[in-house]
Structures are given as C-alpha cells and as structure tokens.
Write a protein that holds these residues in place. Structure first.
Motif, short mmCIF file in Angstrom:
data_model
loop_
_atom_site.label_atom_id
_atom_site.label_comp_id
_atom_site.label_asym_id
_atom_site.label_seq_id
_atom_site.Cartn_x
_atom_site.Cartn_y
_atom_site.Cartn_z
N LYS A 56 0.83 -1.20 0.00
CA LYS A 56 0.00 0.00 0.00
C LYS A 56 0.87 1.25 0.00
CE LYS A 56 -3.80 -0.23 2.26
NZ LYS A 56 -4.82 -0.27 3.35
N ALA A 57 1.95 1.22 0.79
CA ALA A 57 2.87 2.36 0.82
C ALA A 57 3.56 2.54 -0.52
CB ALA A 57 3.91 2.17 1.93
N GLU A 58 3.91 1.43 -1.16
CA GLU A 58 4.55 1.49 -2.47
C GLU A 58 3.60 2.10 -3.50
OE1 GLU A 58 7.65 0.56 -3.48
OE2 GLU A 58 8.22 0.19 -1.40
N ALA A 59 2.33 1.73 -3.42
CA ALA A 59 1.34 2.25 -4.36
C ALA A 59 1.12 3.75 -4.16
CB ALA A 59 0.02 1.51 -4.21
N VAL A 60 1.10 4.17 -2.90
CA VAL A 60 0.94 5.59 -2.59
C VAL A 60 2.15 6.38 -3.08
CG1 VAL A 60 0.82 7.29 -0.72
CG2 VAL A 60 -0.58 5.22 -0.62
N LEU A 61 3.33 5.83 -2.87
CA LEU A 61 4.56 6.51 -3.29
C LEU A 61 4.58 6.75 -4.80
CD1 LEU A 61 7.27 7.63 -2.33
CD2 LEU A 61 8.26 5.35 -2.67
N ALA B 89 4.37 8.54 2.52
CA ALA B 89 3.68 7.35 2.02
C ALA B 89 3.56 6.28 3.11
CB ALA B 89 4.41 6.78 0.81
N ALA B 90 4.64 6.11 3.87
CA ALA B 90 4.62 5.11 4.95
C ALA B 90 3.61 5.49 6.02
CB ALA B 90 6.02 4.99 5.56
N ALA B 91 3.56 6.78 6.36
CA ALA B 91 2.61 7.26 7.37
C ALA B 91 1.17 7.11 6.88
CB ALA B 91 2.91 8.71 7.73
N LEU B 92 0.94 7.37 5.60
CA LEU B 92 -0.40 7.20 5.03
C LEU B 92 -0.84 5.75 5.07
CD1 LEU B 92 -0.09 9.59 1.95
CD2 LEU B 92 -1.78 9.81 3.77
N GLU C 141 -1.51 7.00 9.78
CA GLU C 141 -1.01 8.02 10.70
C GLU C 141 -1.02 9.42 10.09
OE1 GLU C 141 2.86 6.66 11.68
OE2 GLU C 141 2.17 4.94 12.87
N ALA C 142 -1.45 9.55 8.83
CA ALA C 142 -1.46 10.85 8.16
C ALA C 142 -2.69 10.94 7.27
CB ALA C 142 -0.19 11.04 7.34
N GLN C 143 -3.05 12.18 6.93
CA GLN C 143 -4.20 12.44 6.08
C GLN C 143 -3.75 12.68 4.63
OE1 GLN C 143 -7.34 12.16 7.19
NE2 GLN C 143 -6.43 11.58 9.15
N PRO C 144 -4.57 12.34 3.64
CA PRO C 144 -4.19 12.49 2.23
C PRO C 144 -3.94 13.93 1.79
CG PRO C 144 -6.03 10.99 2.45
CD PRO C 144 -5.84 11.63 3.80
N GLY C 145 -4.57 14.91 2.40
CA GLY C 145 -4.51 16.28 1.91
C GLY C 145 -3.30 17.09 2.30
N LEU C 146 -2.23 16.46 2.80
CA LEU C 146 -1.07 17.21 3.28
C LEU C 146 -0.05 17.51 2.19
CD1 LEU C 146 -0.36 15.41 6.69
CD2 LEU C 146 -1.73 17.46 6.25
N CYS C 147 -0.22 16.94 1.01
CA CYS C 147 0.75 17.14 -0.07
C CYS C 147 0.38 18.38 -0.87
CB CYS C 147 0.82 15.91 -0.99
SG CYS C 147 2.06 16.08 -2.30
N SER C 148 0.94 19.51 -0.48
CA SER C 148 0.67 20.76 -1.19
C SER C 148 1.17 20.74 -2.63
CB SER C 148 1.29 21.92 -0.41
OG SER C 148 1.14 23.13 -1.10
N PRO C 149 2.39 20.24 -2.90
CA PRO C 149 2.85 20.22 -4.29
C PRO C 149 1.97 19.38 -5.21
CG PRO C 149 4.69 19.93 -2.80
CD PRO C 149 3.45 19.83 -1.97
N ALA D 195 -6.32 8.94 -1.68
CA ALA D 195 -7.54 8.52 -0.98
C ALA D 195 -8.14 7.28 -1.63
CB ALA D 195 -8.54 9.67 -0.97
N ALA D 196 -8.07 7.21 -2.95
CA ALA D 196 -8.61 6.04 -3.66
C ALA D 196 -7.83 4.78 -3.32
CB ALA D 196 -8.57 6.31 -5.17
N ILE D 197 -6.51 4.89 -3.20
CA ILE D 197 -5.68 3.74 -2.86
C ILE D 197 -5.95 3.27 -1.44
CG2 ILE D 197 -3.30 2.99 -2.45
CD1 ILE D 197 -2.46 4.91 -4.70
N LEU D 198 -6.12 4.24 -0.54
CA LEU D 198 -6.32 3.91 0.88
C LEU D 198 -7.77 3.59 1.22
CD1 LEU D 198 -4.07 6.69 2.50
CD2 LEU D 198 -3.46 4.31 2.01
N GLY D 199 -8.68 3.96 0.32
CA GLY D 199 -10.10 3.72 0.58
C GLY D 199 -10.67 4.64 1.64
N VAL D 200 -10.20 5.90 1.65
CA VAL D 200 -10.68 6.87 2.64
C VAL D 200 -11.13 8.13 1.91
CG1 VAL D 200 -9.15 5.98 4.45
CG2 VAL D 200 -8.37 7.85 2.95
N GLU D 201 -11.69 9.07 2.68
CA GLU D 201 -12.09 10.35 2.11
C GLU D 201 -10.85 11.21 1.89
OE1 GLU D 201 -15.06 11.48 1.21
OE2 GLU D 201 -16.04 9.58 1.70
N ALA D 202 -10.84 11.93 0.76
CA ALA D 202 -9.68 12.75 0.43
C ALA D 202 -9.52 13.93 1.37
CB ALA D 202 -9.79 13.25 -1.01
#
Length: 276
Positions: free
Chosen positions: A36-41, A61-64, A68-76, A86-93
């Motif tokens: 899952k972390a690899e897919a997020v990365l 990615a590891a924290a997600l 332990e972290a929310q998807p919306g923290l990546c400003s870039p 969010a789609a990979i993790l199955g959570v709300e964005a």
C-alpha cells in the motif's frame, strides 16, 4: 595437475557456500514491503519537499499506509494527488492544504544597505561566509539570487537587493528553502493571513538601526490580535497561520510595516510529476 585443480575446487566450494549463505540470509532477514505504501509513493509527486511534515515522499507514504497521516497534506501534488491517495487507501480525500514559499525579509535597498563591497562569487552561500554576509542586517536577504537560480518555475525574482516569491507560480518544491543560507524562506498556508516579513532577532533599537522595516518586538501586533495568533519571541513577531483569520488588525498597528497580508492571487497549480 592436481596441484592446480585442488585450490580451484576449494575456492569454488567456498564461493558456493557463501552464495547459499547470502541467499538464505536474504530470505530470512528480508524486510517485507508494504504494498500500500509502495502504491501511494507511485502517485506522490516526488518533490521530497517536506511540506507535509514528513521526511520526504517515502516517509509520507509510509505514514499514510499506516493510517497516521491524512491524504490532503501534499501541497505540491494538489487535489489530484489527494484524490489518488484517498482512492488507494479507501478513505475520504478531505481538504488539501496548499502552501507557498515566503521570504521573511523586507530588506531592500530602500530599507537597508550593504556594509561592504562584495566582489566574490555571485552567490548568497559564498557571501554569507564573510562575517555573516554583506548587508547591514546580518539576518537579512543578500539579494544574490541563490533561491531564484534553483527555482524551475520562475516564481522568484530579485529586485532592489531583495528576493520575492509569486505564490501563483510557486509549486512547493522547496528548493529555494534549502538554497537560502540565511533560512529566510519557509512554507506558509496559501490563504488570506498575516505574515511577518522579517527574521531579525536583534533588540529593537539595533534592528531598526540596521533596517527601516525590521521587527522591533514592540508587542503592538500581539495586543491587536483577538485570536491569539501573534506572539513575540526573541524580539521577533511570529504568526500562527492556523489561528490567523486574516483580519489585518496586526498589520494596521505595526509601526515598521513588516507584517503584511499574504496575497494569494490565482488558484494554485499543482506540481507536475515531471518538472517542465
């Protein structure tokens, strides 16, 4: 003949045993990959800026993956990356917090001056080695453009001895933050808010002598803020962006005019996967 074949056989046997040992060790001591972390990365922009608060994209990615972290923290990456994560993790964005780089200095030649004539390499990093820099204010921007040189998006200009950043062009790559030897550039949320454009921690009289726009730690901004968003520490005002409502009262009472409202301008454009 035997005298030649025997050493060869011994060396070959040692090599075979060593190879088998390494193969077994790689299986026994292998660290399992978090798919899952690899897919997020894979969907993160790879800027490794740290704007999310983690040690680069792999740390985020590891924290997600661990929740332990929310998807919306990546400003870039912007909203597109937030939705993909969010789609990979199955959570709300959730809501993406965009950020921009900001120069905490107003030390143009209108407000301060050089204390020496510098004839070395046109680099802030090089000039900073000479007694803290070329300017009267040892805390301020030297205007030699190390930050502008590393910006791939034309977001930074140097005019009248001072660097400034256009938040509508900034992609949050953080290269300018790392390039500034005075640590004058930081990330701030891209919203209507008060920002302190000064980094001088000298006492008021010394700060004002060296720069007309320097913070003098007068506390007027602290008293004017009804949200408790402003504090003065080490003779320098600081604004908590999460508490600031952008009312502008602190900017109105600042005698040095070093507190201003951040102009957000146009909509934020996410950092591309491959910089143009």
């Amino acid at each position: 003949m035997n005298a030649i074949l025997l050493p060869v056989a011994i060396v070959a046997g040692i090599g075979l045993l060593a190879g088998l040992g390494l193969a077994i060790a790689s299986i026994v001591m292998a660290v399992p990959k978090d798919e899952k972390a690899e897919a997020v990365l894979e969907v993160l922009p790879g800027a490794n800026c740290g704007a999310c608060g983690y040690s680069g994209c792999s740390g985020y990615a590891a924290a997600l993956a661990k929740g332990e972290a929310q998807p919306g923290l990546c400003s870039p990456g912007g909203e597109q990356v937030s939705q993909a994560v969010a789609a990979i993790l199955g959570v709300e964005a959730g809501q993406t917090e965009y950020k921009t780089a900001l120069v905490h200095c107003m030390g143009s030649y209108d407000n301060t001056a050089d204390r020496m004539r510098y004839q070395g390499i046109a680099s802030c990093a090089a000039a900073a080695q000479l007694f803290g820099g070329t300017g009267q204010c040892s805390w301020g921007c030297m205007g030699l453009g190390d930050c502008a040189a590393v910006c791939e998006y034309g977001a930074i200009t140097v005019c009248n001895g001072l660097a400034s950043i256009d938040p509508t062009k900034c992609k949050g790559c953080s290269k300018c933050v790392k390039a500034c030897p005075k640590k004058l550039i930081s990330f701030v949320p891209l919203k209507q808010q008060a920002v302190v454009r000064c980094s001088n921690c000298d006492k008021g009289a010394v700060a004002r002598k060296n720069c007309k726009a320097a913070c003098i730690g007068c506390m007027r901004c602290v008293k004017a803020c009804e949200q408790g968003a402003v504090e003065v520490k080490n003779f320098l005002a600081r604004v908590d962006a999460h508490k600031c409502t952008g009312c502008g009262k602190c900017t109105e009472v600042c005698p040095q005019h070093c507190i201003t409202l951040l102009q957000t301008g146009q909509a934020f454009i996410p950092y591309p996967k491959e910089p143009a």
